[in-house]
Design a protein around this motif. Structure first.
Motif, PDB file in Angstrom:
ATOM      1  N   ALA A  49      12.087  -3.728  30.125  1.00  0.00           N
ATOM      2  CA  ALA A  49      12.293  -2.457  31.021  1.00  0.00           C
ATOM      3  C   ALA A  49      11.911  -2.466  32.664  1.00  0.00           C
ATOM      4  O   ALA A  49      12.750  -2.460  33.299  1.00  0.00           O
ATOM      5  CB  ALA A  49      11.314  -1.431  30.418  1.00  0.00           C
ATOM      6  N   PHE A  63      10.460   0.025  26.231  1.00  0.00           N
ATOM      7  CA  PHE A  63      10.924   1.167  26.988  1.00  0.00           C
ATOM      8  C   PHE A  63      10.069   2.241  26.922  1.00  0.00           C
ATOM      9  O   PHE A  63       9.679   3.037  27.635  1.00  0.00           O
ATOM     10  CB  PHE A  63      12.409   1.250  26.691  1.00  0.00           C
ATOM     11  N   PHE A  64       9.514   2.329  25.620  1.00  0.00           N
ATOM     12  CA  PHE A  64       8.749   3.448  25.274  1.00  0.00           C
ATOM     13  C   PHE A  64       7.137   3.230  25.961  1.00  0.00           C
ATOM     14  O   PHE A  64       6.585   4.338  26.335  1.00  0.00           O
ATOM     15  CB  PHE A  64       8.523   3.760  23.757  1.00  0.00           C
ATOM     16  N   PRO A  69       4.262   2.760  28.333  1.00  0.00           N
ATOM     17  CA  PRO A  69       3.772   2.962  29.841  1.00  0.00           C
ATOM     18  C   PRO A  69       3.378   1.680  30.587  1.00  0.00           C
ATOM     19  O   PRO A  69       3.459   1.670  31.601  1.00  0.00           O
ATOM     20  CB  PRO A  69       2.920   4.077  30.053  1.00  0.00           C
ATOM     21  N   ASN A 122       6.992  -0.497  30.731  1.00  0.00           N
ATOM     22  CA  ASN A 122       8.099   0.293  31.437  1.00  0.00           C
ATOM     23  C   ASN A 122       7.404   1.040  32.563  1.00  0.00           C
ATOM     24  O   ASN A 122       6.852   2.162  32.291  1.00  0.00           O
ATOM     25  CB  ASN A 122       8.710   1.340  30.583  1.00  0.00           C
ATOM     26  N   TRP A 129      15.165   6.018  33.347  1.00  0.00           N
ATOM     27  CA  TRP A 129      14.861   5.333  32.184  1.00  0.00           C
ATOM     28  C   TRP A 129      13.450   4.811  31.976  1.00  0.00           C
ATOM     29  O   TRP A 129      12.921   4.394  31.126  1.00  0.00           O
ATOM     30  CB  TRP A 129      15.379   3.978  32.006  1.00  0.00           C
ATOM     31  N   GLY A 130      12.669   5.703  33.025  1.00  0.00           N
ATOM     32  CA  GLY A 130      11.013   5.176  32.898  1.00  0.00           C
ATOM     33  C   GLY A 130      10.324   6.317  33.783  1.00  0.00           C
ATOM     34  O   GLY A 130      10.748   7.366  34.329  1.00  0.00           O
ATOM     35  N   ARG A 156      10.800   7.506  29.095  1.00  0.00           N
ATOM     36  CA  ARG A 156      10.652   6.538  28.514  1.00  0.00           C
ATOM     37  C   ARG A 156      11.120   6.621  26.617  1.00  0.00           C
ATOM     38  O   ARG A 156      11.311   5.568  26.202  1.00  0.00           O
ATOM     39  CB  ARG A 156       8.936   6.240  28.294  1.00  0.00           C
TER      40      ARG A 156
END
Ligand code: FMN
Length: 374
Positions: free
Chosen positions: A102, A158-159, A161, A164, A170-171, A177
Motif C-alpha cells: 500500500a 491495505f487495512f 494503518p 497503509n 485507498w488510505g 483502508r
C-alpha cells in the motif's frame, strides 16, 4: 472439520502444480468437509515464496484441475486460497522486481525490504487479478476460493494503518483502508455470479490484531467484521495460533477474540476457527462453543486419518508425533519439511531433538503463518 491453508513450497519454480503436491493433497483429503489449499498468487508481483502455487495465468489450469480433483474425494470440497504477498516478498523471489505494498513502508522483520507503493491503476489491476484468479478457480473445478486477507499480506497491508499510509482514496481513514479488501470481495462475487454454474464458496480470512503501533487493533477488526457480515461471503476464517487466544495487546480483554467476533457476525456468516486443535476433545470444545467450522492444521499433517479415526471410534490410534521415517507416507517433501522445522516450537511438528536444535535459527520470521500479529 476443515484443513486450513498450509503453504508447502512443493510447486515447480514457476508456480505449476507438481505430482508431489497432488500426492500430498490426495493423502490428506477425504475426511474433512473443506480442504483449503496452500495460498496461490494472483499475479507475478504477488509471489511470496519459492515453490509457491500460482493461479496467475491460464497456463496453470491443467495443474489446477488435477489439484481440485485430487482433493475432491468422499465429498471433501476443494477451496483454493488466493493472495498477493505484497511487501512480504523480496527482490530475489520476484527475480529483480521490487516488492509492492500500500505504501513504501518496510515490515518490522529482519531481512525485510522497503516496498514501493502501488499506483492507483495498479491497485485496480490487482483487484481485476483477484477476479481473474476466481474465474480460473471456477474453470479448474474448485468448489470455492478463500480471499487471504490475513497474516500480514497485501490485503491486510491495505487495512493496516501501519503499512497503509496513503493519502488518496485507498488510505487514511478507516473507510478508505477497507476499500481494497471490499473491492476484492465485490470483484470475486461478481465473477462467481457471472461464471459459476454450481454453488461456489467465497471465504475471507482475517488476522484480528497487529502488534505494531499504529497497527490493526481488535476494535478496528470488530468494526470491519460488522461490515464483513453483510458482504457476499460464505464464511469468515480467523487466523490464529490458538482458538482461545485473547488480545495480543490488551491484557484487559478477558474474552477469547473468536467469541467476540462470532457475536459481531450475528449468525449471518459462519466462522472457521483454527489454532492448536489436536485432540478430539479440543475440537469438541470448539464445537460446544458453537463455532460452525473447526480447522485442523498441523495435526492433520501428523494424522491424515484424524477424522476417519474419530468417526470410527478409533481415537486411541491417532498419531500426535511423527518422526523422519513417517515423512514419505505423509507426502512431506524437503521444502515443506523446512518450513515445518522452522515453525517447530511447542506447537510444531515434533521431530528429533537434534533436528530441532539444528533448525532453531530458522525460527525467526515465520510466526505470521500461525496468525500471530506482526
Ligand atoms: C507450514 C504452514 C504453512 C502455512 N501456510 C499458510 C498459508 O498458505 N495461508 C494461510 O492463510 N495460513 C497458512 N498457515 C497457517 C495455518 O492455516 C493455520 O492457521 C495455523 O497452522 C494454525 O493452525 P494449527 O495450530 O492447527 O496448525 C500455515 C501454517 C503452517 C504450519
Amino acid at each position: 472439520m476443515v484443513i486450513p491453508p498450509m503453504t508447502e513450497c512443493m510447486s515447480f519454480h514457476d508456480g505449476n502444480v507438481t505430482q508431489d503436491e497432488l500426492d500430498y493433497y490426495a493423502q490428506h483429503t477425504g475426511g474433512v468437509g473443506l480442504f483449503i489449499t496452500a495460498v496461490a498468487y494472483v499475479n507475478e508481483l504477488g509471489k511470496g515464496f519459492e515453490g509457491e502455487l500460482s493461479i496467475a495465468d491460464d497456463k496453470y489450469l491443467p495443474g489446477l484441475k488435477k489439484l481440485a480433483s485430487a482433493i475432491q474425494q468422499n465429498g471433501t470440497k476443494a477451496i483454493i486460497q488466493i493472495f498477493s504477498a505484497g511487501r512480504m516478498s523480496s527482490t530475489a523471489i520476484l527475480r529483480g522486481q521490487q516488492p509492492v505494498s500500500a505504501s513504501a513502508v518496510k515490515a518490522l522483520r529482519a531481512g525485510s525490504e522497503t516496498p514501493r507503493a502501488l499506483t492507483e491503476p495498479e491497485i485496480e489491476e490487482t483487484i481485476e487479478d483477484f477476479g481473474a484468479a476466481t474465474k480460473r478457480a471456477i474453470d479448474a473445478g474448485f468448489d470455492g476460493v478463500e480471499i487471504h486477507g490475513a497474516n500480514t499480506y497485501l490485503i491486510q497491508q491495505f487495512f493496516s494503518p501501519n503499512s497503509n499510509q496513503r493519502t488518496d482514496q485507498w488510505g487514511g481513514s478507516f473507510e478508505n483502508r477497507t476499500k481494497f479488501p471490499l473491492a476484492i470481495i465485490a470483484k470475486v462475487h461478481q465473477v462467481v455470479a457471472q461464471y459459476a454454474k454450481k454453488p461456489f464458496i467465497v471465504g475471507y480470512r482475517i488476522s484480528p490484531e497487529e502488534i505494531e503501533k499504529p497497527g490493526i487493533t481488535f476494535e478496528d477488526t470488530l468494526k470491519f467484521v460488522d461490515i464483513l457480515k453483510d458482504q457476499p461471503i460464505d464464511y469468515l476464517h480467523v487466523s490464529m495460533g490458538d482458538v482461545w487466544r485473547k488480545s495480543l495487546n490488551d491484557p484487559k480483554v478477558t474474552t477469547p477474540l473468536n467469541e467476540t467476533i462470532q457475536q459481531h457476525l450475528q449468525g449471518k456468516v459462519p466462522m472457521i476457527v483454527v489454532g492448536d486443535v489436536q485432540t478430539p476433545q479440543d475440537a469438541e470444545k470448539a464445537a460446544d462453543a458453537n463455532f460452525e467450522l473447526i480447522a485442523l492444521g498441523r495435526q492433520i499433517l501428523r494424522e491424515p486419518q484424524w477424522v476417519q479415526k474419530v468417526e470410527a471410534d478409533d481415537e486411541k490410534s491417532i498419531r500426535y508425533a511423527i518422526s523422519p521415517a513417517d515423512l514419505d507416507e505423509l507426502g512431506i517433501k524437503p521444502p515443506f519439511l523446512d518450513i515445518l522445522l522452522a515453525l517447530t516450537g511447542p506447537n510444531g511438528i515434533p521431530l528429533t531433538t537434534a533436528q530441532q536444535v539444528d533448525r532453531q535459527d530458522a525460527n525467526a520470521g515465520l510466526d505470521h503463518f500461525l496468525g500471530g500479529g506482526e
